[in-house]
Design an enzyme around this catalytic site. Structure first.
Site, short mmCIF file in Angstrom:
data_model
loop_
_atom_site.label_atom_id
_atom_site.label_comp_id
_atom_site.label_asym_id
_atom_site.label_seq_id
_atom_site.Cartn_x
_atom_site.Cartn_y
_atom_site.Cartn_z
N THR A 240 0.80 -1.22 0.00
CA THR A 240 0.00 0.00 0.00
C THR A 240 0.84 1.27 0.00
O THR A 240 1.98 1.29 0.45
CB THR A 240 -0.95 0.01 1.21
N GLN A 262 -1.71 4.03 6.84
CA GLN A 262 -1.25 3.16 5.76
C GLN A 262 0.09 2.52 6.08
O GLN A 262 0.39 1.42 5.65
CB GLN A 262 -1.19 3.95 4.45
N HIS A 265 0.27 -1.09 7.58
CA HIS A 265 0.06 -2.29 6.78
C HIS A 265 1.32 -3.15 6.71
O HIS A 265 1.25 -4.37 6.80
CB HIS A 265 -0.35 -1.91 5.35
N GLU A 331 -1.49 5.14 -5.27
CA GLU A 331 -2.64 4.25 -5.05
C GLU A 331 -3.77 5.04 -4.39
O GLU A 331 -4.90 5.04 -4.86
CB GLU A 331 -2.22 3.09 -4.14
N HIS A 332 -3.45 5.70 -3.29
CA HIS A 332 -4.40 6.55 -2.58
C HIS A 332 -3.88 7.98 -2.59
O HIS A 332 -2.74 8.22 -2.18
CB HIS A 332 -4.55 6.14 -1.11
N ASP A 365 -11.06 2.27 2.60
CA ASP A 365 -10.66 0.90 2.91
C ASP A 365 -11.84 0.05 3.35
O ASP A 365 -11.82 -1.18 3.20
CB ASP A 365 -9.61 0.90 4.02
N GLU A 419 -5.07 -1.90 -49.62
CA GLU A 419 -4.28 -2.63 -48.62
C GLU A 419 -3.69 -3.92 -49.18
O GLU A 419 -3.03 -4.66 -48.45
CB GLU A 419 -5.14 -2.93 -47.39
N HIS A 424 -10.79 -9.56 -49.43
CA HIS A 424 -11.71 -8.92 -48.49
C HIS A 424 -12.86 -8.28 -49.25
O HIS A 424 -14.03 -8.40 -48.88
CB HIS A 424 -10.98 -7.86 -47.67
#
Length: 440
Positions: A240, A262, A265, A331-332, A365, A419, A424
């Site tokens: 985190t 945080q 963690h 992340e945050h 969270d 092309e 096609h």
């Protein structure tokens, strides 16, 4: 926390990318460490998983697939207030996730020319919930509810075996699985779990999945990188990290508490403060010193805050603060300033953004209704957080009638010829050739 002083410097984005703090163990190093673990599971299945369980979790002889009855029975030991909280989390997340499922859209290009776009769920998902320094029933719910709202029919959950729970995953993980209705659960952790999801383990009835999701440490994130391409992944949701943009108007106690929250963690967790006020930074430092010493995981917090991945970054103004944050790709991200909306308007790269003094990351969270499985290590610059959309694929369904195809025959044949792919065009023109019956 160390200080990085960027005041008075006109830095390019490339220079900022090189200056923002990162963990000492990078993703490339972690990938090389986990690659043999993933290969071992792919080659030797259950035997490799048991070797890794003994080495990393200290568990042996346990059932790798959790008996279904053990999942439901676990709720008997769930404290009532925790069950109420988990059910509230499920309800809020389910409501917010529903907004991430797009409705089918129909576009009429012309008369008889229709394109429908639908969002189709994958068939099977492997959900990972960490089980190292803490239990994460909330992560189980973030994964499972998002997949269920998307309409995924097959869900498998893996979480590390616990020595003090007879080789089963943490009881709280089982509570969340039971409340979400997930009955395929495996006591497998780390890189081995990611490998097992990707390759399957027939000996224990684990079929390969289409998408692997869920947070973990840097080695789990690295394992997801290794199997990406064989299966889809949500993001590299590793250890985190939080970045707070704050000015002198913010409450230093709020900011300090959020940085600590945080850091608890993991010793490798990243806590970063970006501010245009050196005096405010000092006040936050004083609050951290007071609060960190009193928190339960004081040693872990001290290690995380003192690591190379954490720092106070001093900038000239909030515009530069936003540029630093975008380079970091947190992340945050928290924004606590006198100009929150102005700062927010400059933010392009972040997993989830929390605006104002009363929107802490801890809210996200657990009970904000948002998802907390988010990209880390700067990958928020190109990856999104987990949601129902993670498990959906847009599919276009094309329906043209004869007249609508005739309208585009000539330009299509011209493009095919340009092309160098004339067949096609011929595939279209064939539909307007006279049949043998019509010719006669």
């Amino acid at each position: 926390m160390r200080t990085i002083d960027l005041r008075g410097r006109d830095l390019t984005r490339a220079e900022l990318l090189g200056l923002v703090p990162r963990a000492a163990l990078g993703a490339e190093v972690a990938v090389e460490r986990v690659r043999p673990l993933v290969a071992a599971v792919a080659e030797r299945g259950e035997a490799a998983l048991r070797e890794q369980a003994l080495e990393f979790d200290g568990v042996s002889g346990h059932a790798l697939r959790v008996p279904v009855e053990a999942i439901g029975a676990s709720l008997a030991d769930c404290p009532p207030e925790v069950e109420v909280a988990l059910r509230e989390l499920i309800s809020r997340l389910r409501a917010a996730s529903a907004a991430q499922v797009p409705a089918e859209q129909t576009t009429r290009i012309s008369d008889g020319a229709v394109i429908r776009q639908r969002w189709q769920p994958v068939s099977r998902v492997g959900l990972y919930a960490p089980g190292g320094k803490a239990a994460y029933p909330s992560s189980v719910i973030m994964n499972a509810v998002s997949a269920q709202v998307a309409g995924v029919p097959g869900l498998a959950l893996a979480s590390p075996a616990q020595r003090d729970n007879d080789g089963l995953p943490h009881p709280a993980v089982l509570w969340a699985a039971a409340l979400c209705g997930v009955d395929e659960v495996y006591a497998i952790g780390g890189a081995g779990a990611i490998a097992a999801f990707a390759h399957g383990v027939p000996e224990i009835g684990l079929d390969p999945v289409d998408v692997v999701s869920g947070p973990g440490n840097v080695f789990v994130a690295a394992a997801k990188r290794v199997v990406s391409g064989l299966v889809g992944i949500d993001s590299e949701a590793g250890t985190t990290e939080i970045l707070v943009i704050a000015d002198a108007s913010a409450d230093p106690g709020f900011v300090a508490a959020d940085l600590i929250s945080q850091a608890e963690h993991d010793e490798a967790a990243a806590s970063v403060l970006v501010t245009d006020s050196a005096e405010f930074a000092e006040r936050v430092g004083a609050e951290i010193a007071r609060r960190a010493a009193e928190t339960r995981h004081a040693d872990r917090v001290a290690t995380a805050l003192g690591g190379p991945q954490s720092a106070v970054i001093l900038v000239d103004d909030l515009a530069v603060a936003a540029a630093v944050s975008n380079a970091y790709g947190p992340e945050h991200l928290e924004i606590q300033t006198a100009q929150d909306e102005a700062v927010l308007s400059r933010i392009t790269d972040a997993g989830a953004i929390f605006v104002g003094g009363y929107s802490p990351v801890s809210l996200g969270d657990y009970l904000a209704g948002s998802n907390h499985v988010l990209p880390t290590g700067g990958t928020a610059r190109f990856s999104a957080g987990l949601g129902a959309h993670t498990f959906l694929r847009p599919q276009q369904i094309v329906t043209y009638d004869r007249a609508a195809l005739a309208e585009v025959e000539a330009p299509l044949v011209a493009l095919a010829g340009a092309e160098g792919l004339p067949a096609h065009g011929e595939a279209v023109s064939a539909r307007f050739e006279a049949t043998s019956e019509e010719a006669s």
